[in-house]
Motif scaffolding. Structure first.
Motif, PDB file in Angstrom:
ATOM      1  N   SER A 133      -4.572   6.345 -12.124  1.00 40.36           N
ATOM      2  CA  SER A 133      -3.417   5.459 -12.317  1.00 40.36           C
ATOM      3  C   SER A 133      -2.493   5.488 -11.103  1.00 40.36           C
ATOM      4  N   LYS A 134      -2.256   6.679 -10.556  1.00 37.77           N
ATOM      5  CA  LYS A 134      -1.393   6.804  -9.372  1.00 37.77           C
ATOM      6  C   LYS A 134      -2.006   6.060  -8.188  1.00 37.77           C
ATOM      7  N   LEU A 135      -3.322   6.197  -8.015  1.00 35.74           N
ATOM      8  CA  LEU A 135      -4.010   5.493  -6.937  1.00 35.74           C
ATOM      9  C   LEU A 135      -3.811   3.988  -7.085  1.00 35.74           C
ATOM     10  N   LEU A 136      -4.065   3.468  -8.274  1.00 38.40           N
ATOM     11  CA  LEU A 136      -3.963   2.029  -8.490  1.00 38.40           C
ATOM     12  C   LEU A 136      -2.520   1.536  -8.370  1.00 38.40           C
ATOM     13  N   ARG A 137      -1.576   2.325  -8.853  1.00 38.91           N
ATOM     14  CA  ARG A 137      -0.164   1.968  -8.733  1.00 38.91           C
ATOM     15  C   ARG A 137       0.250   1.937  -7.262  1.00 38.91           C
ATOM     16  N   LEU A 138      -0.205   2.942  -6.511  1.00 37.68           N
ATOM     17  CA  LEU A 138       0.101   2.997  -5.082  1.00 37.68           C
ATOM     18  C   LEU A 138      -0.451   1.769  -4.364  1.00 37.68           C
ATOM     19  N   LYS A 139      -1.674   1.402  -4.677  1.00 37.14           N
ATOM     20  CA  LYS A 139      -2.295   0.249  -4.031  1.00 37.14           C
ATOM     21  C   LYS A 139      -1.619  -1.056  -4.439  1.00 37.14           C
ATOM     22  N   SER A 140      -1.026  -1.069  -5.628  1.00 38.27           N
ATOM     23  CA  SER A 140      -0.309  -2.257  -6.092  1.00 38.27           C
ATOM     24  C   SER A 140       1.034  -2.423  -5.398  1.00 38.27           C
ATOM     25  N   THR A 141       1.567  -1.330  -4.852  1.00 41.15           N
ATOM     26  CA  THR A 141       2.912  -1.387  -4.277  1.00 41.15           C
ATOM     27  C   THR A 141       2.969  -1.173  -2.768  1.00 41.15           C
ATOM     28  N   GLN A 142       1.937  -0.575  -2.183  1.00 44.39           N
ATOM     29  CA  GLN A 142       1.966  -0.278  -0.743  1.00 44.39           C
ATOM     30  C   GLN A 142       0.694  -0.751  -0.067  1.00 44.39           C
ATOM     31  N   ARG A 143       0.831  -1.121   1.182  1.00 42.12           N
ATOM     32  CA  ARG A 143      -0.315  -1.544   1.985  1.00 42.12           C
ATOM     33  C   ARG A 143      -0.531  -0.579   3.134  1.00 42.12           C
ATOM     34  N   LEU A 144      -1.738  -0.593   3.673  1.00 44.53           N
ATOM     35  CA  LEU A 144      -2.040   0.206   4.859  1.00 44.53           C
ATOM     36  C   LEU A 144      -1.342  -0.389   6.075  1.00 44.53           C
ATOM     37  N   PRO A 145      -0.920   0.456   6.998  1.00 43.31           N
ATOM     38  CA  PRO A 145      -0.316  -0.079   8.231  1.00 43.31           C
ATOM     39  C   PRO A 145      -1.348  -0.879   9.027  1.00 43.31           C
ATOM     40  N   ARG A 146      -0.879  -1.887   9.700  1.00 44.80           N
ATOM     41  CA  ARG A 146      -1.748  -2.694  10.568  1.00 44.80           C
ATOM     42  C   ARG A 146      -1.235  -2.583  11.996  1.00 44.80           C
ATOM     43  N   LYS A 147      -2.157  -2.698  12.926  1.00 45.12           N
ATOM     44  CA  LYS A 147      -1.758  -2.672  14.332  1.00 45.12           C
ATOM     45  C   LYS A 147      -1.527  -4.099  14.798  1.00 45.12           C
ATOM     46  N   LYS A 148      -0.380  -4.290  15.453  1.00 47.72           N
ATOM     47  CA  LYS A 148      -0.035  -5.604  15.994  1.00 47.72           C
ATOM     48  C   LYS A 148       0.459  -5.434  17.417  1.00 47.72           C
ATOM     49  N   ARG A 149       0.331  -6.496  18.163  1.00 47.31           N
ATOM     50  CA  ARG A 149       0.841  -6.484  19.532  1.00 47.31           C
ATOM     51  C   ARG A 149       2.295  -6.949  19.514  1.00 47.31           C
ATOM     52  N   ALA A 150       3.155  -6.105  20.033  1.00 51.06           N
ATOM     53  CA  ALA A 150       4.585  -6.428  20.109  1.00 51.06           C
ATOM     54  C   ALA A 150       4.810  -7.419  21.251  1.00 51.06           C
ATOM     55  N   PRO A 151       5.959  -8.081  21.274  1.00 48.34           N
ATOM     56  CA  PRO A 151       6.251  -9.047  22.348  1.00 48.34           C
ATOM     57  C   PRO A 151       6.144  -8.434  23.747  1.00 48.34           C
TER      58      PRO A 151
END
Length: 160
Positions: free
Chosen positions: A79-97
């Protein structure tokens, strides 16, 4: 020192486990079990399905509950795993300006469909885990729990 009947019973149990391709190991973690399960189902499902299952296991399930002992896994952990996945996402790498790569954590959780797929993969893997002495049961009140021990499959003993 074990008696002859005790040794014989242990031998028969080990032989049966080998026949079934099951090794009962109280130190087996959820992550190790999921790796075994993925290897087991590889030839019986489509390649794309296996790839999707592997991705869900490696990105979503194993990092959170992979180190937990399979025999100690509880419905609360799931339940904690599923709740966590429902509320948080993995960080993504992006290129800053300025051109640097930075990690960005998106707002909100994963889609309900992704969370459902995570649950489905985990449930399918844990169904097979019943062969290693770990079964998921629902008691009369509707609550779920894991029952572990040396009971034979098909036992009708009350677990919760």
């Amino acid at each position: 020192m074990q008696t002859r009947p005790t040794r014989w019973a242990a031998f028969k149990k080990a032989s049966r486990s080998i026949e079934l391709g099951v090794v009962t190991d109280e130190r087996l973690t959820v992550g190790k079990w999921l790796d075994r399960w993925l290897a087991e189902v590889k030839g019986s499902i489509a390649v794309a399905t296996h790839d999707n299952y592997s991705t869900l296991v490696k990105l979503h399930i194993t990092p959170i509950i992979g180190r937990k002992l399979l025999a100690k896994l509880s419905p609360d952990d799931v339940s904690k795993l599923l709740r966590l996945k429902s509320t948080q996402r993995l960080p993504r790498k992006k290129r800053a300006p300025d051109g640097k790569i930075v990690e960005v954590v998106p707002e909100g959780g994963y889609s309900p469909r992704t969370v459902q797929l995570i649950r489905t993969v985990l449930v399918e893997a844990l169904k097979l885990a019943g062969a290693v002495g770990c079964t998921y049961r629902r008691n009369r009140g509707g609550a779920h729990r894991w029952a572990t021990g040396s009971r034979q499959r098909g036992s009708h003993a009350h677990t919760g």
